[in-house]
Design an enzyme around this catalytic site. Structure first.
Site, short mmCIF file in Angstrom:
data_model
loop_
_atom_site.label_atom_id
_atom_site.label_comp_id
_atom_site.label_asym_id
_atom_site.label_seq_id
_atom_site.Cartn_x
_atom_site.Cartn_y
_atom_site.Cartn_z
N GLY A 10 38.56 42.66 46.00
CA GLY A 10 39.15 41.43 45.46
C GLY A 10 40.41 41.73 44.68
O GLY A 10 40.71 41.06 43.68
N GLY A 13 42.83 38.99 43.71
CA GLY A 13 42.33 37.86 42.93
C GLY A 13 42.83 37.89 41.48
O GLY A 13 43.41 38.87 41.01
N LEU A 15 41.21 37.99 38.52
CA LEU A 15 40.63 38.96 37.58
C LEU A 15 41.29 40.34 37.73
O LEU A 15 41.66 40.98 36.75
CB LEU A 15 39.12 39.06 37.84
CG LEU A 15 38.39 40.14 37.06
CD1 LEU A 15 38.36 39.81 35.59
CD2 LEU A 15 36.97 40.31 37.60
N ARG A 44 41.27 41.00 51.95
CA ARG A 44 41.36 40.62 53.35
C ARG A 44 42.79 40.74 53.89
O ARG A 44 43.01 41.16 55.03
CB ARG A 44 40.88 39.17 53.48
CG ARG A 44 40.88 38.62 54.87
CD ARG A 44 40.65 37.13 54.78
NE ARG A 44 39.24 36.83 54.55
CZ ARG A 44 38.37 36.58 55.53
NH1 ARG A 44 38.77 36.60 56.78
NH2 ARG A 44 37.13 36.31 55.27
N LYS A 148 30.62 39.27 34.76
CA LYS A 148 29.87 38.10 34.32
C LYS A 148 30.54 36.84 34.86
O LYS A 148 31.72 36.91 35.20
CB LYS A 148 29.77 38.04 32.79
CG LYS A 148 31.13 37.93 32.10
CD LYS A 148 31.53 36.66 31.42
CE LYS A 148 32.04 35.51 32.13
NZ LYS A 148 33.17 34.79 31.70
N HIS A 178 33.30 41.57 29.17
CA HIS A 178 34.35 42.36 28.52
C HIS A 178 34.30 42.27 26.99
O HIS A 178 34.89 43.10 26.31
CB HIS A 178 35.73 42.02 29.08
CG HIS A 178 36.29 40.73 28.62
ND1 HIS A 178 35.92 39.52 29.13
CD2 HIS A 178 37.23 40.43 27.67
CE1 HIS A 178 36.58 38.55 28.55
NE2 HIS A 178 37.39 39.07 27.65
N GLU A 216 40.48 28.58 22.00
CA GLU A 216 41.66 28.91 22.80
C GLU A 216 42.57 27.70 22.77
O GLU A 216 42.11 26.58 22.91
CB GLU A 216 41.25 29.22 24.25
CG GLU A 216 40.33 30.43 24.35
CD GLU A 216 39.76 30.64 25.75
OE1 GLU A 216 39.95 29.77 26.62
OE2 GLU A 216 39.14 31.69 25.97
N HIS A 240 29.84 35.87 26.13
CA HIS A 240 30.66 36.39 25.03
C HIS A 240 30.11 35.99 23.65
O HIS A 240 30.01 36.82 22.75
CB HIS A 240 32.11 35.90 25.13
CG HIS A 240 32.76 36.21 26.45
ND1 HIS A 240 32.38 37.27 27.24
CD2 HIS A 240 33.79 35.62 27.10
CE1 HIS A 240 33.15 37.30 28.33
NE2 HIS A 240 34.00 36.30 28.27
C1 BG6 Z 1 36.53 35.02 30.29
C2 BG6 Z 1 36.35 33.55 30.56
O1 BG6 Z 1 35.36 35.72 30.57
O2 BG6 Z 1 36.87 35.19 28.93
C3 BG6 Z 1 37.61 32.79 30.19
O3 BG6 Z 1 36.07 33.37 31.94
C4 BG6 Z 1 37.98 33.06 28.75
O4 BG6 Z 1 37.45 31.40 30.39
C5 BG6 Z 1 38.06 34.56 28.53
O5 BG6 Z 1 39.23 32.47 28.48
C6 BG6 Z 1 38.27 34.89 27.08
O6 BG6 Z 1 38.53 36.26 26.96
P1 BG6 Z 1 39.48 36.82 25.83
O7 BG6 Z 1 39.35 38.29 25.93
O8 BG6 Z 1 40.83 36.30 26.10
O9 BG6 Z 1 38.92 36.25 24.55
#
Ligand code: BG6
Length: 475
Positions: A10, A13, A15, A44, A148, A178, A216, A240
């Site tokens: 991927g 993509g 991510l 692909r 995730k 993460h 955010e 998270h």
């Molecule tokens: C991702 C979510 O896992 O984490 C996003 O899918 C979110 O929607 C992001 O914005 C937030 O990560 P960070 O590291 O920017 O706080």
């Protein structure tokens, strides 16, 4: 460190572009990718090696929120020597026999498969890897990285975990959230268990309540298809927010090992009370006009909730969690608000009852701040809040990105900051009852702090949300 092949499924993509490729660059910069290793993008689309290199180059040149530093030529050259591309259909066995042949040609026995793909493709990828003999570890290691959310509820997570276990040993699987890779989160363990001073205050005797905010000021960008299928509670809350909660409330692990640390996170989750009476869902105005979002979507872009941990340490301590998109500012932090002792000497003065607050700022302006009362210098007896703070920026710290930390852990074979199957299922057990009662979310104004009901959630307990201060560690 032995060389390995890192297959990024991927690679074209979102991510891979925003997080994984920049993290790989950082690992090259820090010389953490051993000579002889291969980084192979898989997708692909047909691309020549030159086209792939220029695709990666463009990604690295595009600043994003997570990666802002300049690209150094010598690091880029080094990265190019290790980069290659493999086009193919993820469901086609031919792709996997090509991968197998390539590993044999290069005599590389350690492999990492990073699936930055839609989860719907996982099973077909697992089966194909297994059939091609790519999951066994006869001569080296084979590790699987999965992003995730794992599943979209408890039942689907269980199905996915069961599938994974048919093909891989649990010790080969790295379920990645993460947040566990963030320096600031990992440092909470050091702060709590590496120091003797404050840890004994982390309990119901001293802590009035805990707040966790992940706000955010931006929306969902071009991720409408994904986001609209999950919403904020599943996208961020189930994972998270809960990682932050467990890190700040867990008991001391017996040792600093994967088993011990993960066990303590899971123990908290198992005692975490899901309270559908105290949850608020919101949706920002204009959300249904976003690209790839259904016009009558009732997906949440905000949630606020109250929970408690039913164990001796945290008995009766409310934990308030909120997270949302298009809010007033971008900031993630965890605050412990301490109780006022009954015999406070200056409680008769204005501000004499302001509580002590310990804040772990996850981002931005990363640091740890302790708020306390101090006497204003002068002849009158006046109190004012002051702050003791540790800021990463004062130290000029080059903060590794979470993905960089986590990929490096996978290379080392360290699962401490990854979720195992049990943990993921415990997280869903907490959020499922909350998702189940979700009706149409309350609309909130963009740039606000979410719906009024989120404020009422605390007001009814005689408390209020702390507004994250961007003055903290702002240098
Ligand atoms: C991702 C979510 O896992 O984490 C996003 O899918 C979110 O929607 C992001 O914005 C937030 O990560 P960070 O590291 O920017 O706080």
């Amino acid at each position: 460190m032995s060389p390995f092949s890192f297959y990024l499924f991927g690679v074209t993509g979102n991510l891979a572009q925003i997080k994984v490729i920049p993290a790989l660059y950082d690992l090259f910069e820090k010389k953490l990718i051993p000579k002889g290793s291969h980084i192979i993008g898989v997708a692909r689309k047909e691309m020549t090696p030159d086209q792939f290199r220029s695709f990666v180059w463009d990604i690295l040149q595009t600043p994003n929120r997570h990666h802002t530093h300049p690209i150094r030529d010598e690091v880029w050259q080094e990265m190019c020597e290790h980069l290659s591309y493999q086009s193919g259909d993820f469901s086609d066995p031919k792709l996997y026999s090509t991968i197998k042949a390539s590993l044999e040609t290069h005599q590389i026995h350690n492999t990492i498969f990073y699936l930055a793909t839609y989860p719907q493709l996982y099973e077909s990828i697992f089966t194909n890897l297994k059939t091609a003999g790519l999951t066994n570890q006869d001569k080296g290691f084979t590790r699987l990285m999965l992003e995730k959310p794992i599943g979209i509820d408890l039942a689907s997570a269980k199905r996915l975990n069961a599938q994974v276990s048919q093909y891989f040993e649990e010790s080969q699987v790295y379920r990645l959230d993460h947040y566990l890779g963030k320096e600031t989160l990992q440092n909470i363990l050091t702060f709590r268990f590496g120091n003797g001073l404050l840890e004994h205050l982390f309990n119901h005797e001293f802590v009035d309540h805990i707040q966790i905010t992940a706000s955010e000021d931006y929306g969902i960008g071009r991720r409408g298809t994904y986001f609209d299928s999950v919403g904020m509670l599943k996208d961020v809350g189930q994972n998270h927010s809960l990682q932050m909660l467990t890190t700040v409330t867990m008991d001391a692990p017996k040792e600093f090992s994967n088993e011990a640390v993960t066990r303590e996170r899971v123990k908290v989750l198992e005692k975490l009370l899901s309270d559908p009476e105290h949850v608020v869902f919101g949706q920002y105005e204009g959300y249904t006009g976003e690209e790839f979002v259904t016009k009558d979507s009732s997906q949440d872009t905000f949630f606020a909730l109250r929970t408690t941990i039913d164990n001796e340490r945290w008995q009766g301590v409310p934990i308030y969690i909120r997270a949302g998109k298009r809010l007033n500012q971008t900031c993630t932090e965890i605050s412990l608000v301490f109780k006022n002792p009954i015999n406070r000497l200056f409680s008769h003065l204005d501000s004499g009852n302001e509580p002590n607050i310990l804040t772990f700022r996850i981002q931005p302006n990363e640091g740890i701040v302790f708020k306390f009362l101090s006497k204003v210098a002068g002849h009158d007896l006046k109190l004012e809040p002051q702050y003791m703070q540790f800021c990463y920026k004062y130290q000029g710290t080059d903060m590794p990105d979470a993905y960089e930390n986590l990929i490096s852990d996978v290379i080392k074979g360290d699962q401490t900051f990854f979720n195992d199957a049990v943990e993921v299922e415990a997280q869903w057990s907490f959020t499922d009852p909350l998702s189940a009662i979700r009706n149409r979310p309350i609309a909130y104004e963009q740039g606000s702090w979410g719906p009024q009901a989120a404020f009422e959630l605390l007001q009814q307990d005689g408390r209020e949300w702390l507004e994250p201060s961007l003055a903290m560690c702002a240098i």
